[in-house]
Design a protein around this motif. Structure first.
Motif, short mmCIF file in Angstrom:
data_model
loop_
_atom_site.label_atom_id
_atom_site.label_comp_id
_atom_site.label_asym_id
_atom_site.label_seq_id
_atom_site.Cartn_x
_atom_site.Cartn_y
_atom_site.Cartn_z
N LEU A 22 -8.11 -5.42 -16.24
CA LEU A 22 -7.07 -4.79 -15.78
C LEU A 22 -7.15 -3.70 -14.87
O LEU A 22 -8.08 -2.79 -15.09
N VAL A 23 -6.20 -3.26 -14.04
CA VAL A 23 -6.06 -2.16 -13.33
C VAL A 23 -4.78 -1.56 -13.80
O VAL A 23 -3.54 -1.99 -13.87
N ASN A 24 -4.68 -0.17 -14.46
CA ASN A 24 -3.60 0.32 -14.82
C ASN A 24 -2.97 1.15 -13.68
O ASN A 24 -3.60 2.10 -13.17
N ALA A 25 -1.87 0.64 -13.22
CA ALA A 25 -1.28 1.48 -12.13
C ALA A 25 -0.34 2.56 -12.16
O ALA A 25 -0.06 3.39 -11.46
N GLY A 26 0.04 2.87 -13.55
CA GLY A 26 0.58 4.05 -13.72
C GLY A 26 1.94 4.12 -13.32
O GLY A 26 3.23 4.40 -13.99
N ALA A 27 2.34 4.07 -11.93
CA ALA A 27 3.57 3.75 -11.25
C ALA A 27 3.83 2.86 -10.35
O ALA A 27 2.63 2.26 -9.84
N ALA A 28 4.73 2.66 -9.77
CA ALA A 28 5.04 1.74 -8.68
C ALA A 28 4.08 1.89 -7.66
O ALA A 28 4.03 3.19 -7.19
N HIS A 29 3.58 0.76 -7.06
CA HIS A 29 2.64 1.09 -5.95
C HIS A 29 3.51 0.82 -4.33
O HIS A 29 3.36 -0.32 -4.28
N ALA A 30 3.83 1.83 -3.76
CA ALA A 30 4.26 1.57 -2.45
C ALA A 30 3.09 1.56 -1.58
O ALA A 30 2.19 2.14 -1.95
N ALA A 31 3.23 1.01 -0.28
CA ALA A 31 2.40 0.94 0.59
C ALA A 31 2.29 2.39 1.28
O ALA A 31 3.34 3.29 1.06
N PRO A 32 1.17 2.89 1.69
CA PRO A 32 0.87 4.37 2.17
C PRO A 32 2.18 4.80 2.87
O PRO A 32 2.51 3.85 3.84
N ALA A 33 2.74 5.81 3.02
CA ALA A 33 4.02 6.31 3.67
C ALA A 33 3.55 5.84 5.30
O ALA A 33 4.59 5.49 5.92
N ASP A 34 2.52 6.02 5.80
CA ASP A 34 2.14 6.05 7.19
C ASP A 34 1.96 4.86 7.71
O ASP A 34 1.79 4.58 9.01
N GLY A 35 1.84 3.90 6.75
CA GLY A 35 1.69 2.56 7.06
C GLY A 35 0.07 2.07 7.42
O GLY A 35 0.15 1.15 8.12
N ARG A 36 -0.72 2.98 7.77
CA ARG A 36 -1.78 2.57 8.24
C ARG A 36 -2.85 1.86 7.21
O ARG A 36 -2.47 2.17 5.97
N PRO A 38 -6.54 0.70 5.47
CA PRO A 38 -8.07 1.29 5.20
C PRO A 38 -8.64 0.94 6.57
O PRO A 38 -8.73 -0.16 6.85
N ALA A 39 -9.74 1.80 6.93
CA ALA A 39 -10.80 1.19 7.84
C ALA A 39 -11.91 0.65 7.16
O ALA A 39 -12.30 0.81 6.07
N ILE A 40 -12.67 -0.27 7.90
CA ILE A 40 -13.42 -1.48 7.16
C ILE A 40 -14.59 -1.70 8.20
O ILE A 40 -14.32 -1.64 9.35
N ARG A 41 -15.62 -1.80 7.74
CA ARG A 41 -16.99 -2.05 8.63
C ARG A 41 -17.78 -3.27 7.61
O ARG A 41 -17.96 -3.14 6.75
N THR A 42 -18.11 -4.09 8.52
CA THR A 42 -18.62 -5.25 8.39
C THR A 42 -19.98 -5.32 8.52
O THR A 42 -20.32 -4.91 9.56
N ALA A 43 -21.09 -5.50 7.63
CA ALA A 43 -22.53 -5.51 7.98
C ALA A 43 -22.86 -6.95 8.37
O ALA A 43 -22.40 -7.99 7.61
N SER A 44 -23.56 -6.92 9.39
CA SER A 44 -23.94 -8.27 9.84
C SER A 44 -25.17 -9.01 9.02
O SER A 44 -25.62 -8.26 7.99
N THR A 181 -18.00 -2.06 4.00
CA THR A 181 -17.75 -0.52 3.68
C THR A 181 -16.39 -0.24 4.16
O THR A 181 -15.82 -0.69 5.09
N LEU A 182 -15.79 0.47 3.41
CA LEU A 182 -14.29 0.73 3.74
C LEU A 182 -13.99 2.36 3.05
O LEU A 182 -14.36 3.04 2.51
N THR A 183 -12.96 2.70 3.80
CA THR A 183 -12.46 4.28 3.65
C THR A 183 -10.99 4.52 4.04
O THR A 183 -10.48 3.21 4.66
N THR A 184 -10.32 5.34 3.44
CA THR A 184 -8.98 5.54 3.99
C THR A 184 -8.72 5.82 5.30
O THR A 184 -9.40 6.38 5.79
N PRO A 185 -7.66 5.36 5.54
CA PRO A 185 -7.28 5.80 7.17
C PRO A 185 -7.39 7.37 7.42
O PRO A 185 -7.66 7.57 8.58
N GLN A 186 -6.91 8.04 6.37
CA GLN A 186 -6.87 9.52 6.51
C GLN A 186 -8.43 10.06 7.11
O GLN A 186 -8.52 11.21 7.64
#
Length: 324
Positions: A22-36, A38-44, A181-186
């Protein structure tokens, strides 16, 4: 772990569940406020094949902590939201135990021994290392680490592998090659220290998924501040050498200086970046809910570690990774 410098002063830069948990979410999860997203890179496939054969025991032992590499060349400056416009130079750094613990080898056993590991990659042509942790996920193949352990100074790292339960050049559970590999938009946009969070999706090994082999820790999002915490990692800069799983424990607080991050008394050094922070950690089973990663410290607070708050932005990153 990274240490930062400011213009004004020196500033440095579950229960765990096995596959299907399971994942314990703690609180309701809205999408990030700025709507961006996550950045993602795919390895060949060619890159993945290269990474599988690249990391010999000798190369793993010789990989410098990413934080130490950047310290040597005086990393570029960035601005944090709470710095009132002042620049911060990032110089990435950073027996079952008695509580609290400011830094020492973990000898308690349990799930954390196999879910935690070292991360190895090539950064701008040089071999480097961080830490990471296997988490429960839909794809049973997700690793959480720091943002600067997947992308830094505008470059995505290559030859990226996760070595759970790393043991001085040995990989008792194998080397797991990243497909994505992925990271946050910020972090992608401006290397915002408040969102220094990364993830990787790793390919199956010998027909099995990562968490079916090593287990997985649960996560918690929007869980608040000021909690009892345990932080783990493989620091490889002095006085550590990257051969042992090190941990810190104690009561955390919220950073009152330049970030929105958690703070914990800890002396872990470079190479520990990306290692997990747990709340609700059970020393007997080595399980907890991951709520942060080792990220940075301040040079004028040399024995204190900071890690990003896992809120809606972290949840969006995790959600993207676990279905990728």
């Amino acid at each position: 772990m990274r240490r930062h410098r400011t213009a004004a002063s020196i500033l440095l830069a579950v229960g765990a569940l096995f596959a299907g948990g399971l994942v314990n979410a703690g609180a309701a999860h809205a999408a990030p406020a700025d709507g961006r997203s996550p950045a993602i890179r795919t390895a060949s496939l060619a890159e993945q094949s290269k990474a599988r054969s690249f990391w010999t025991a000798e190369r793993m032992r010789g990989a410098a902590p990413l934080d130490l590499l950047l310290t040597r060349e005086a990393a570029k400056s960035l601005k944090t939201p709470e710095s009132d416009g002042r620049s911060a130079t990032v110089v990435p750094g950073a027996a079952p135990a008695a509580f609290p613990q400011a830094g020492g080898p973990w000898t308690g056993g349990g799930a954390v021994v196999s879910t935690s590991g070292r991360v190895f990659f090539t950064f701008q042509g040089r071999t480097a290392s961080c830490s990471g942790n296997a988490v429960t996920s839909q794809n049973a193949s997700t690793v959480i680490t720091a943002g600067h352990c997947v992308k830094y100074q505008g470059s995505w790292h290559t030859d990226w592998v996760f070595v759970p339960a790393y043991d001085n050049g040995n990989a008792p559970h194998g080397q797991w090659t990243a497909t994505k590999t992925l990271t946050t938009p910020q972090w992608e946009a401006s290397e915002d220290i408040n969102h220094d969070i990364g993830a990787a999706v790793v390919a199956p090994l010998n027909g099995r998924t990562l968490t079916s082999v090593v287990g997985a820790q649960g996560l918690q999002f929007n869980g608040g501040y000021n909690k009892q915490m345990y932080a783990f990692g493989f620091p490889a800069a002095s006085p550590y050498d990257g051969t042992k799983l090190i941990y810190c424990s104690g009561n955390s607080s919220r950073d009152f200086l330049f970030s929105q991050d958690h703070s914990l008394a800890c002396n872990m050094t470079g190479g520990s970046s990306g290692g997990p922070w747990f709340t609700g950690f059970d020393e007997a089973t080595g399980t907890g809910l991951q709520v942060s990663v080792n990220s940075f410290g301040y040079t004028f607070l040399p024995n204190r570690m900071f890690g990003p708050y896992f809120g809606d932005v972290a949840k969006a990153l995790y959600d993207k990774a676990q279905v990728s």
